[in-house]
Design a protein around this motif. Structure first.
Motif, mmCIF file in Angstrom:
data_model
loop_
_atom_site.group_PDB
_atom_site.id
_atom_site.type_symbol
_atom_site.label_atom_id
_atom_site.label_comp_id
_atom_site.label_asym_id
_atom_site.label_seq_id
_atom_site.Cartn_x
_atom_site.Cartn_y
_atom_site.Cartn_z
ATOM 1 N N LEU A 278 0.843 -1.083 0.027
ATOM 2 C CA LEU A 278 0.020 0.006 -0.015
ATOM 3 C C LEU A 278 1.003 1.293 0.018
ATOM 4 N N PRO A 351 -2.886 5.336 0.236
ATOM 5 C CA PRO A 351 -2.138 4.379 -0.331
ATOM 6 C C PRO A 351 -1.611 4.898 -1.587
ATOM 7 N N ARG A 352 -0.440 4.436 -1.983
ATOM 8 C CA ARG A 352 0.251 4.775 -3.127
ATOM 9 C C ARG A 352 -0.281 4.110 -4.369
ATOM 10 N N ILE A 353 0.186 4.657 -5.559
ATOM 11 C CA ILE A 353 -0.138 4.252 -6.857
ATOM 12 C C ILE A 353 0.515 3.108 -7.412
ATOM 13 N N CYS A 354 1.773 3.183 -7.219
ATOM 14 C CA CYS A 354 2.681 1.638 -7.790
ATOM 15 C C CYS A 354 3.916 1.671 -6.913
#
Lengths: 354, 364
Positions: A278, A351-354
């Protein structure tokens, strides 16, 4: 004005008069007959204790002749039920723990409910019973309450406010401004469990994990700690904002810096894994049954042993120390021996994207 | 989890750093392309254990940072409509558009939701037939397969209330743009491991030989990064320039061919504007005409309104590697994660946020 006989309600079974109402309706908050029935059949049995008198406007209390501590907190967690707990348990333990952190023994709670029309009666029963059970575990009595029902769409099922009264333990004034250079930082167990458990069941984020919320009352642990080391300098329960927030507050208030060892911070494997994918830092994730204690280094081993002897402190660990730093920074020593700043989160962890 | 502790070993990291120090005889400037790598370098203090000759230049590989302001403004406009459920990855919510961001749109009554996967947005569309569900499909080659799959599923299942606002960008054209820029200082690249896990690295040998620049496919953990740096330095010192794979546990030369097929079915190459950099030819993906029904730009017919803001923010130069974040006058003063002027201060992968959060602002 009669004393209540406790009625055993086995959730999710609905007691007779409420069976006609599988959902909460506006009239349950209207102050009329349905309001009385809700109190009589949902809250009173769940919260039963010797102090409460049914439908009285206020509750007289006999308090010990010493300083008292007061705290209030509101609970809006989504979803209402999550792995390892519910909004009900959170509402009791949250306020209980805030009182415990100042070195007081929580005695009484009040509970205010704002319920959204349409909440399943069975869910309300579960919440009330969870609160009753949590209060019993924490050794507090719920002595006053209020219920309002708002129209559908105006709330997230149920909001709860709890206020608490505790008595300050003799000669106890643990404040967050008492950390001193040389002190040791101890955390009572693994960090990030609650936040990850809640996130795992949030709409749009669901992922499979066995992580349970650590939601628990810390009163008994605090008592055991104070018995072992009466002179704890500072304590904080790292809820929203996590350990990073609490340590920054302590550093700020005390005018010191804090240095952590990244590798000594206890984090469960699944929590670490969830945080990895995440893109979250476990130090910023919420806890609901953990505390941070700051103590003189000469007392650290004794305090750690006392904590480890208590079920809620089994995984306690020394994670760092207080240092002199006029910038009041919290830093963490990385595995390669460099330092990084542990800053406070801006808002909710995203939450982070990638 | 074994992989995590294995590749974060402090002692081994220091050994690798010492080896790099031994082999580096001259100053070298190496760019890590991906924002995830930047984040890891700063968080783990990798740059602090490298010898002074090795300068890490932080690349443009943060999808949140390079998404143009015009796309953000379109997102804001669409998200504010009453019939729309607007879905996005979490860290897009705080990226400033012209005068607002998605968080403020949400506060103003817009139905904005954070999802972890575009497939969840498709689920939402199925569950809410009365609403228009729009997903903000941004990112590099890493997020493209799932975004393509979401559109494909929506088409296959005739889910008509689902659409995507696309702003996909590609790594190889960005590398070429950097090499072509007049004041380029980059002498070698750490290619982004996750992008290569999808796309493979067969596009890179041509770039390496055209520009005489070493390219090493590199992972994200401290040992991965240090090994990638070590290999680029070895190439640089020996005057060579070829493609190496330092992340073989994840990346193969061909990449994930199933994912590539899905992408090719749904997307086609297009020119794309990069925030802070400008238009790079053939540097992005857009929906193919067959999928026009799922194109939010067409569906909502949003006018092109925004102009690129002229502010003191120097995010563009940061993204091109021309300056380090703390060399921007606004860094840590007018511009902080709490009040970001540019996207590089918002995303956890943005170079400015990494510098700020992990403390580079206290360095002289």
């Amino acid at each position: 004005m009669t004393k209540l006989d406790p009625i055993e309600i086995q959730s999710p079974q609905c007691p007779v008069p409420l069976r006609d109402y599988p959902e909460v309706i506006l009239a349950h908050g209207g102050g009329g007959k349905l309001s009385s029935e809700l109190i009589e059949h949902v809250f009173a049995p769940a919260f039963a204790n010797e102090h409460v008198t049914l439908l009285s406007d206020s509750t007289p209390l006999n308090l010990p002749n010493q300083q008292i501590a007061v705290s209030t907190d509101s609970f809006v967690v989504q979803p209402l039920f999550f792995p390892g707990g519910s909004i009900g348990e959170l509402a009791v333990n949250g306020t209980v723990n805030d009182l415990a952190m100042s070195g007081s023994r929580p005695l009484f709670l009040t509970a205010g409910f704002i319920i959204e029309e349409g909440l399943q009666m069975e869910q309300l029963l579960r919440i009330a019973n969870d609160m009753g059970r949590a209060a019993k575990t924490a050794g507090v009595s719920i002595i006053a309450g209020d219920t309002k029902v708002v129209e559908r769409g105006c709330g997230d099922g149920c909001y709860i406010n709890t206020s608490g009264i505790g008595v300050l333990l003799p000669e106890r004034a643990i404040a967050i401004d008492q950390a001193r250079p040389g002190d040791v930082v101890i955390v009572s167990g693994t960090v990030g469990d609650h936040g990850v458990a809640v996130m795992s069941v949030r709409e749009g984020l669901e992922f499979e994990t066995q992580i349970q919320s650590d939601c628990a009352p810390l009163t008994a642990l605090v008592q055991a700690m104070l018995d072992a080391v009466p002179n704890i300098h500072a304590m904080r329960d790292p809820t929203r904002g996590g350990v990073a927030m609490s340590l920054n507050e302590i550093a700020d208030a005390s005018g010191c810096g804090i240095e952590l060892d990244d590798e000594s911070i206890p984090v469960r494997g699944p929590v670490r894994a969830a945080c990895e994918f995440l893109g979250l830092d476990p130090l910023l994730v919420a806890n609901e049954g953990k505390l941070i204690a700051i103590v003189a280094s000469s007392d650290a081993d004794r305090l750690l042993a006392a904590m480890k002897a208590h079920p809620l402190g089994r995984d306690a660990a020394i994670i760092g120390r207080v240092i002199e730093d006029k910038n009041r920074l919290v830093v963490a020593r990385t595995p390669v021996g460099t330092k990084r700043i542990v800053s406070v989160p801006i808002g909710e962890q995203l939450p982070r994207i990638c | 989890m074994k992989h995590l502790s294995e590749y974060r070993d402090g002692e081994k990291s220091l050994k690798l750093a010492a080896e790099i120090s031994r082999i580096a005889t001259r100053p070298w400037a190496i760019m890590e392309v991906c924002g995830g790598q930047t984040h890891s370098i700063i968080r783990n203090g990798i740059d602090q254990i490298l010898p002074e000759q090795i300068e890490m230049i932080h690349g443009p590989g943060c999808p949140v940072c390079v998404t143009p302001i015009s796309v953000i403004d379109k997102a804001l406009e669409i998200a504010a409509r009453p019939e729309v459920i607007f879905c996005s990855f979490g860290d897009m919510l705080r990226v400033p558009g012209t005068g607002s961001d998605l968080f403020r749109v949400k506060g103003g009554g817009g139905d904005v939701r954070i999802v972890y996967s575009p497939l969840d947005a498709v689920k939402l569309a199925r569950a809410n037939p009365g609403s228009e569900v729009v997903f903000l499909a941004i990112g590099f080659e890493t997020t493209a397969p799932a975004n393509a799959m979401a559109v494909k599923i929506a088409k296959d299942q005739s889910i008509k209330n689902f659409s995507v606002l696309v702003s996909h960008v590609l790594v190889p054209p960005a590398i070429e743009a950097i090499m072509n820029s007049a004041n380029n200082r980059v002498q070698a690249f750490l290619a982004a491991g996750h992008v290569c896990s999808v796309m493979g690295f067969h596009q890179y040998p041509a770039i390496a030989s055209k520009y005489g620049v070493p390219i090493v496919v590199t992972g994200f953990e401290p040992l991965d990064l240090l090994d990638g740096i070590r290999r680029t330095v070895l190439q640089l010192e020996s005057g060579k320039a070829y493609v190496e794979n330092a992340f073989p546990r994840v990346v193969s030369e061909a990449g994930n061919e199933v994912a590539q097929e899905t992408i090719a079915e749904v997307f086609e190459i297009t020119d794309r504007a990069w925030r802070g950099i400008g238009v790079i030819p053939e540097s992005g993906w857009k929906l193919r005409p067959e999928y026009a029904d799922f194109d939010a730009e067409l569906k909502f017919n949003v006018p092109q309104v925004a102009q690129e803001h002229v502010t003191i923010c120097r995010a563009g130069e940061v993204l091109r590697g021309a300056i380090k974040p703390h060399q921007c006058e606004a860094f840590g003063k007018q511009c902080t994660p709490r009040n970001p002027l540019g996207a590089t201060m918002v995303s956890s992968e943005g170079a400015c946020a990494a510098y700020y959060n992990y403390g580079r602002f206290v360095k002289p």
